[in-house]
Design a protein around this motif. Structure first.
Motif, PDB file in Angstrom:
ATOM      1  N   THR A   3      19.808  -4.580 -18.145  1.00 19.36           N
ATOM      2  CA  THR A   3      18.983  -3.508 -18.305  1.00 19.36           C
ATOM      3  C   THR A   3      18.325  -3.411 -19.802  1.00 19.36           C
ATOM      4  O   THR A   3      18.896  -4.017 -20.878  1.00 19.36           O
ATOM      5  N   ALA A  18       6.752   2.127 -13.369  1.00 17.70           N
ATOM      6  CA  ALA A  18       7.727   3.142 -13.342  1.00 17.70           C
ATOM      7  C   ALA A  18       7.395   4.333 -14.055  1.00 17.70           C
ATOM      8  O   ALA A  18       7.851   5.638 -13.643  1.00 17.70           O
ATOM      9  N   HIS A  22       7.332   8.298 -12.623  1.00 15.51           N
ATOM     10  CA  HIS A  22       8.195   9.388 -13.180  1.00 15.51           C
ATOM     11  C   HIS A  22       7.323  10.527 -13.441  1.00 15.51           C
ATOM     12  O   HIS A  22       7.778  11.789 -13.175  1.00 15.51           O
ATOM     13  N   GLN A 134      14.585   5.819 -21.598  1.00 15.43           N
ATOM     14  CA  GLN A 134      15.259   6.082 -20.487  1.00 15.43           C
ATOM     15  C   GLN A 134      14.786   5.429 -19.145  1.00 15.43           C
ATOM     16  O   GLN A 134      15.336   4.950 -18.668  1.00 15.43           O
ATOM     17  N   VAL A 135      13.336   5.696 -18.960  1.00 16.96           N
ATOM     18  CA  VAL A 135      12.608   4.919 -17.947  1.00 16.96           C
ATOM     19  C   VAL A 135      12.468   3.470 -18.104  1.00 16.96           C
ATOM     20  O   VAL A 135      12.655   2.810 -17.053  1.00 16.96           O
ATOM     21  N   GLY A 137      14.995   1.890 -19.759  1.00 17.94           N
ATOM     22  CA  GLY A 137      16.327   1.600 -19.240  1.00 17.94           C
ATOM     23  C   GLY A 137      16.837   1.352 -17.822  1.00 17.94           C
ATOM     24  O   GLY A 137      17.695   0.570 -17.647  1.00 17.94           O
ATOM     25  N   ARG A 138      15.875   1.998 -16.828  1.00 19.16           N
ATOM     26  CA  ARG A 138      16.294   2.063 -15.463  1.00 19.16           C
ATOM     27  C   ARG A 138      15.386   0.655 -14.848  1.00 19.16           C
ATOM     28  O   ARG A 138      15.945   0.235 -13.860  1.00 19.16           O
ATOM     29  N   ILE A 139      14.830   0.022 -15.759  1.00 18.00           N
ATOM     30  CA  ILE A 139      14.135  -1.298 -15.191  1.00 18.00           C
ATOM     31  C   ILE A 139      14.998  -2.509 -15.512  1.00 18.00           C
ATOM     32  O   ILE A 139      15.426  -2.682 -16.665  1.00 18.00           O
TER      33      ILE A 139
END
Length: 145
Positions: A3, A18, A22, A134-135, A137-139
């Motif tokens: 991540t 992404a 969001h 945070q966004v 980190g999700r990728i």
């Protein structure tokens, strides 16, 4: 696969996709009534085909401010500008729409993602930096071996 930790670790294309999803999902950003008919620049002939173009532009602008503080409306007009085709005459550079850039910056400011920089332009807030990271980190990022 690992991540990502920050926006800089992620592909720009993946991040903008992404983060625009969001923004759309959160529902805090309201679309203006003119988004389906407006052109994004004077050198364009048609409005964008993608119905979510406003969210994509907002995500791209938030990423640009994250990477480089102090960008304002004039800077974004230059970034999103392009070549104006003049028919049989030579093409020339033309800036994009300033009202779209201004409106998106005001929306991002209402969401507390960016703030006005005292030196000029806009800067990212701590809440905005956390939200974008945070966004990112999700990728998932492929490991380089």
């Amino acid at each position: 696969m690992a991540t990502a930790r920050t926006v800089k670790d992620v592909s720009p294309h993946e991040f903008v996709k992404a983060y625009s999803a969001h923004l759309k999902r959160s529902g805090k950003m309201e679309l203006p009534h003119w988004t389906d008919i407006v052109k994004t620049a004077t050198f364009k002939e048609l409005a964008p085909y993608d119905p979510d173009w406003y969210y994509i532009r907002a995500a791209s602008m938030a990423r640009k401010i994250y990477l480089r503080q102090g960008l304002g409306v004039g800077g974004f007009r230059r970034i999103y500008g392009g070549s104006k085709r003049n028919g049989s005459r030579p093409p020339h550079f033309c800036k994009s729409s300033g009202s779209i850039a201004r409106h998106i910056l005001q929306q991002l400011q209402n969401l507390n993602i960016i703030d006005i920089d005292p030196k000029g332009g806009r800067r990212i807030t701590s809440n905005g930096r956390r939200d974008l990271d945070q966004v990112a980190g999700r990728i998932m990022v492929p490991l380089i071996e």
